[in-house]
Design a protein around this motif. Structure first.
Motif, PDB file in Angstrom:
ATOM      1  N   ARG A   1     -30.743 -46.684 -83.203  1.00  0.00           N
ATOM      2  CA  ARG A   1     -30.646 -47.663 -84.293  1.00  0.00           C
ATOM      3  C   ARG A   1     -29.217 -47.780 -84.797  1.00  0.00           C
ATOM      4  O   ARG A   1     -28.732 -48.875 -85.088  1.00  0.00           O
ATOM      5  CB  ARG A   1     -31.575 -47.275 -85.443  1.00  0.00           C
ATOM      6  N   LEU A   2     -28.535 -46.620 -84.885  1.00  0.00           N
ATOM      7  CA  LEU A   2     -27.134 -46.624 -85.290  1.00  0.00           C
ATOM      8  C   LEU A   2     -26.303 -47.459 -84.330  1.00  0.00           C
ATOM      9  O   LEU A   2     -25.524 -48.332 -84.752  1.00  0.00           O
ATOM     10  CB  LEU A   2     -26.608 -45.189 -85.326  1.00  0.00           C
ATOM     11  N   LEU A   3     -26.457 -47.205 -83.031  1.00  0.00           N
ATOM     12  CA  LEU A   3     -25.673 -47.930 -82.038  1.00  0.00           C
ATOM     13  C   LEU A   3     -25.982 -49.419 -82.061  1.00  0.00           C
ATOM     14  O   LEU A   3     -25.066 -50.261 -81.960  1.00  0.00           O
ATOM     15  CB  LEU A   3     -25.942 -47.360 -80.637  1.00  0.00           C
ATOM     16  N   LYS A   4     -27.255 -49.776 -82.201  1.00  0.00           N
ATOM     17  CA  LYS A   4     -27.633 -51.192 -82.238  1.00  0.00           C
ATOM     18  C   LYS A   4     -27.066 -51.879 -83.476  1.00  0.00           C
ATOM     19  O   LYS A   4     -26.563 -53.016 -83.398  1.00  0.00           O
ATOM     20  CB  LYS A   4     -29.148 -51.347 -82.214  1.00  0.00           C
ATOM     21  N   SER A   5     -27.112 -51.178 -84.612  1.00  0.00           N
ATOM     22  CA  SER A   5     -26.601 -51.766 -85.855  1.00  0.00           C
ATOM     23  C   SER A   5     -25.104 -52.051 -85.747  1.00  0.00           C
ATOM     24  O   SER A   5     -24.616 -53.092 -86.197  1.00  0.00           O
ATOM     25  CB  SER A   5     -26.863 -50.829 -87.032  1.00  0.00           C
ATOM     26  N   LEU A   6     -24.379 -51.130 -85.137  1.00  0.00           N
ATOM     27  CA  LEU A   6     -22.935 -51.319 -84.974  1.00  0.00           C
ATOM     28  C   LEU A   6     -22.642 -52.391 -83.925  1.00  0.00           C
ATOM     29  O   LEU A   6     -21.700 -53.174 -84.068  1.00  0.00           O
ATOM     30  CB  LEU A   6     -22.281 -49.994 -84.584  1.00  0.00           C
ATOM     31  N   ALA A   7     -23.472 -52.425 -82.877  1.00  0.00           N
ATOM     32  CA  ALA A   7     -23.292 -53.457 -81.854  1.00  0.00           C
ATOM     33  C   ALA A   7     -23.570 -54.845 -82.430  1.00  0.00           C
ATOM     34  O   ALA A   7     -22.883 -55.820 -82.085  1.00  0.00           O
ATOM     35  CB  ALA A   7     -24.215 -53.183 -80.668  1.00  0.00           C
ATOM     36  N   ASP A   8     -24.561 -54.945 -83.316  1.00  0.00           N
ATOM     37  CA  ASP A   8     -24.892 -56.235 -83.934  1.00  0.00           C
ATOM     38  C   ASP A   8     -23.739 -56.766 -84.784  1.00  0.00           C
ATOM     39  O   ASP A   8     -23.656 -57.965 -85.046  1.00  0.00           O
ATOM     40  CB  ASP A   8     -26.151 -56.105 -84.800  1.00  0.00           C
ATOM     41  N   LEU A   9     -22.856 -55.846 -85.218  1.00  0.00           N
ATOM     42  CA  LEU A   9     -21.677 -56.265 -85.986  1.00  0.00           C
ATOM     43  C   LEU A   9     -20.536 -56.710 -85.077  1.00  0.00           C
ATOM     44  O   LEU A   9     -19.486 -57.139 -85.561  1.00  0.00           O
ATOM     45  CB  LEU A   9     -21.199 -55.111 -86.872  1.00  0.00           C
ATOM     46  N   GLY A  10     -20.741 -56.591 -83.754  1.00  0.00           N
ATOM     47  CA  GLY A  10     -19.740 -57.032 -82.795  1.00  0.00           C
ATOM     48  C   GLY A  10     -18.754 -55.967 -82.370  1.00  0.00           C
ATOM     49  O   GLY A  10     -17.766 -56.266 -81.691  1.00  0.00           O
ATOM     50  N   TYR A  11     -19.029 -54.677 -82.715  1.00  0.00           N
ATOM     51  CA  TYR A  11     -18.050 -53.621 -82.470  1.00  0.00           C
ATOM     52  C   TYR A  11     -18.175 -52.924 -81.111  1.00  0.00           C
ATOM     53  O   TYR A  11     -17.357 -52.088 -80.769  1.00  0.00           O
ATOM     54  CB  TYR A  11     -18.123 -52.579 -83.590  1.00  0.00           C
ATOM     55  N   ASN A  12     -19.198 -53.237 -80.330  1.00  0.00           N
ATOM     56  CA  ASN A  12     -19.348 -52.663 -78.987  1.00  0.00           C
ATOM     57  C   ASN A  12     -19.146 -51.149 -79.003  1.00  0.00           C
ATOM     58  O   ASN A  12     -18.232 -50.614 -78.369  1.00  0.00           O
ATOM     59  CB  ASN A  12     -18.355 -53.321 -78.017  1.00  0.00           C
ATOM     60  N   PRO A  13     -19.986 -50.396 -79.724  1.00  0.00           N
ATOM     61  CA  PRO A  13     -19.747 -48.958 -79.892  1.00  0.00           C
ATOM     62  C   PRO A  13     -19.874 -48.177 -78.582  1.00  0.00           C
ATOM     63  O   PRO A  13     -20.781 -48.426 -77.782  1.00  0.00           O
ATOM     64  CB  PRO A  13     -20.840 -48.533 -80.881  1.00  0.00           C
TER      65      PRO A  13
ATOM     66  N   ASP B   1     -35.693 -36.034 -92.068  1.00  0.00           N
ATOM     67  CA  ASP B   1     -34.808 -35.718 -93.179  1.00  0.00           C
ATOM     68  C   ASP B   1     -34.283 -36.994 -93.832  1.00  0.00           C
ATOM     69  O   ASP B   1     -33.721 -37.856 -93.159  1.00  0.00           O
ATOM     70  CB  ASP B   1     -33.635 -34.877 -92.675  1.00  0.00           C
ATOM     71  N   PRO B   2     -34.461 -37.146 -95.154  1.00  0.00           N
ATOM     72  CA  PRO B   2     -34.009 -38.376 -95.823  1.00  0.00           C
ATOM     73  C   PRO B   2     -32.502 -38.577 -95.753  1.00  0.00           C
ATOM     74  O   PRO B   2     -32.023 -39.705 -95.828  1.00  0.00           O
ATOM     75  CB  PRO B   2     -34.482 -38.192 -97.267  1.00  0.00           C
ATOM     76  N   ASN B   3     -31.738 -37.492 -95.607  1.00  0.00           N
ATOM     77  CA  ASN B   3     -30.284 -37.642 -95.517  1.00  0.00           C
ATOM     78  C   ASN B   3     -29.843 -38.350 -94.251  1.00  0.00           C
ATOM     79  O   ASN B   3     -28.694 -38.783 -94.141  1.00  0.00           O
ATOM     80  CB  ASN B   3     -29.605 -36.270 -95.604  1.00  0.00           C
ATOM     81  N   ALA B   4     -30.748 -38.457 -93.276  1.00  0.00           N
ATOM     82  CA  ALA B   4     -30.396 -39.175 -92.064  1.00  0.00           C
ATOM     83  C   ALA B   4     -30.064 -40.635 -92.362  1.00  0.00           C
ATOM     84  O   ALA B   4     -29.370 -41.302 -91.591  1.00  0.00           O
ATOM     85  CB  ALA B   4     -31.540 -39.097 -91.051  1.00  0.00           C
ATOM     86  N   SER B   5     -30.548 -41.150 -93.481  1.00  0.00           N
ATOM     87  CA  SER B   5     -30.262 -42.538 -93.850  1.00  0.00           C
ATOM     88  C   SER B   5     -28.785 -42.757 -94.153  1.00  0.00           C
ATOM     89  O   SER B   5     -28.333 -43.897 -94.264  1.00  0.00           O
ATOM     90  CB  SER B   5     -31.094 -42.941 -95.072  1.00  0.00           C
ATOM     91  N   LEU B   6     -28.029 -41.667 -94.275  1.00  0.00           N
ATOM     92  CA  LEU B   6     -26.601 -41.807 -94.516  1.00  0.00           C
ATOM     93  C   LEU B   6     -25.895 -42.481 -93.347  1.00  0.00           C
ATOM     94  O   LEU B   6     -24.817 -43.059 -93.518  1.00  0.00           O
ATOM     95  CB  LEU B   6     -25.981 -40.434 -94.798  1.00  0.00           C
ATOM     96  N   LEU B   7     -26.479 -42.420 -92.161  1.00  0.00           N
ATOM     97  CA  LEU B   7     -25.944 -43.182 -91.032  1.00  0.00           C
ATOM     98  C   LEU B   7     -25.931 -44.670 -91.360  1.00  0.00           C
ATOM     99  O   LEU B   7     -24.990 -45.394 -91.012  1.00  0.00           O
ATOM    100  CB  LEU B   7     -26.768 -42.928 -89.771  1.00  0.00           C
ATOM    101  N   ASP B   8     -26.990 -45.124 -92.018  1.00  0.00           N
ATOM    102  CA  ASP B   8     -27.077 -46.541 -92.396  1.00  0.00           C
ATOM    103  C   ASP B   8     -26.016 -46.902 -93.421  1.00  0.00           C
ATOM    104  O   ASP B   8     -25.511 -48.029 -93.428  1.00  0.00           O
ATOM    105  CB  ASP B   8     -28.470 -46.860 -92.942  1.00  0.00           C
TER     106      ASP B   8
END
Length: 386
Positions: free
Chosen positions: A155-167, A115-122
């Protein structure tokens, strides 16, 4: 207090999480306490006009940003709120859950997580990256954690972790936090300082569709009959409340807490269906002595939960009835005076997509306590603005 801490809300919908934010330091809803106003949603975004009307009716001081989040810059959102980068204390929101909802699995693209709407996580990650809030809260349906969507979730968790937020993430059952509904939602929470978030312990316990273990040290789950206490008892139903048509008679014969399985050869109803040939919610009636099943946003005409009491048609026939607006508000632990735009179906769509207020409050309160804004000793009364 003289200063409120600013919050940016994304994919705000009816504002369940927004209301939880603004009442995070309040006692449970039934107490009538609105809290001290520790947090304020300064800007909220959504693309749905009815949802925005609902937001404006209930959050008159909040600036709204209308449109597709993929076409709205973070700078525009912050400008509406009068904020700059690192100014928001929180970014909160739940990207539309349709791509990850089990109810959408009949579509091949959803089963295969295309589903293309899944990109809303990004897009959520993008706003966190650009605004650098002190912390964030993201919520979604439990289906986001399923194997089918695990690549996107990781991917969501990794993207947030890369920002330093330790999700940190966890699936929470709303009934375990005082909501009269067996609704499971996943919450992802992260802090800019990299400290790990500790999810709140359940305050309630009871039977669910998966668990028959009850913790007697906790408060029992709130039942639907308790939730509906003091609501007007109307014997006449409006046309859009009556469950009629092809399965109208069968629905009216089903006892409280039962579903279409009542009308199989294993129970005492009519032998009208094969065993386990339908979804569990098909012709489902509420049990007044249990918490409700999940309130769906866009149910089919035969999908419950329906009220346990019947109503009569003008011809005198018994029929099941759909839940009324005031009953749906109670099941979602929204205040009785909350105003939602649209007709009954519009209300159910907005509430069915929302975060139950008491569940949201538990998560927000835990986060604000761990960040030091709410004194852990007094829990919700002593506010330290540091």
């Amino acid at each position: 207090m003289s200063e409120q801490l600013p919050v940016v809300s994304l994919f705000s919908g009816a504002g369940g999480l927004d209301l939880a934010v603004e009442r995070a330091d309040a006692e449970p809803l039934q107490s009538g306490d609105h809290g001290n106003g520790l947090l304020r949603v300064t800007a909220a975004t959504d693309y749905n006009e009815q949802a925005l009307k609902t937001l404006l009716s209930n959050f008159p001081g909040t600036k709204t940003v209308t449109g597709d989040i993929r076409e709205i810059t973070t700078a525009e959102i912050l400008e509406q709120a009068g904020l700059g980068s690192e100014s928001p204390v929180l970014v909160v929101g739940g990207p539309p859950c349709t791509p990850f909802s089990k109810s959408g699995f009949w579509l091949e693209q959803k089963r295969e997580s295309l589903d293309p709407n899944a990109s809303l996580l990004d897009e959520y990650v993008r706003v966190v990256r650009d605004s650098r809030p002190e912390a964030f809260i993201l919520e979604n349906v439990q289906g986001l954690t399923y194997k089918t969507h695990r690549t996107q979730f990781d991917r969501l968790l990794k993207s947030l972790a890369d920002l330093g937020y330790n999700p940190q993430w966890k699936v929470l059952l709303a009934a375990d936090y005082g909501v009269p509904q067996l609704r499971r939602r996943v919450f992802v929470v992260g802090r800019r300082d990299g400290e790990g978030f500790q999810f709140p312990e359940p305050t309630h316990s009871g039977w669910s569709e998966r668990d028959r273990k009850i913790d007697v040290t906790k408060t029992p789950h709130v039942t639907t009959s308790q939730a509906f206490e003091n609501l007007p008892h109307l014997t006449i139903a409006s046309d859009d409340e009556v469950v009629d048509g092809r399965y109208g008679e069968l629905a009216a014969q089903i006892p409280p807490g039962q579903n279409y399985l009542w009308h199989t050869d294993r129970y005492d109803g009519q032998n009208a269906f094969e065993w386990r040939s339908r979804y569990w919610t098909f012709l489902l009636r509420l049990d007044p002595n249990r918490a409700s099943s999940t309130l769906q946003a866009q149910p089919g005409p035969w999908v419950g939960p329906f009220h346990w009491e019947n109503v009569q048609t003008t011809s005198g026939a018994d029929r099941a009835r759909r839940l009324r607006v005031n009953e749906m508000l109670r099941l979602m632990s929204f205040p009785d005076d909350f105003k939602i735009a649209g007709n009954r179906a519009d209300v159910q769509r907005q509430l069915g997509n929302a975060v139950p207020v008491e569940l949201g409050k538990a998560v927000v309160r835990a986060l604000m306590t761990q960040l030091g804004y709410i004194d852990q000793v007094s829990k919700s009364r002593s506010i330290a603005l540091g």
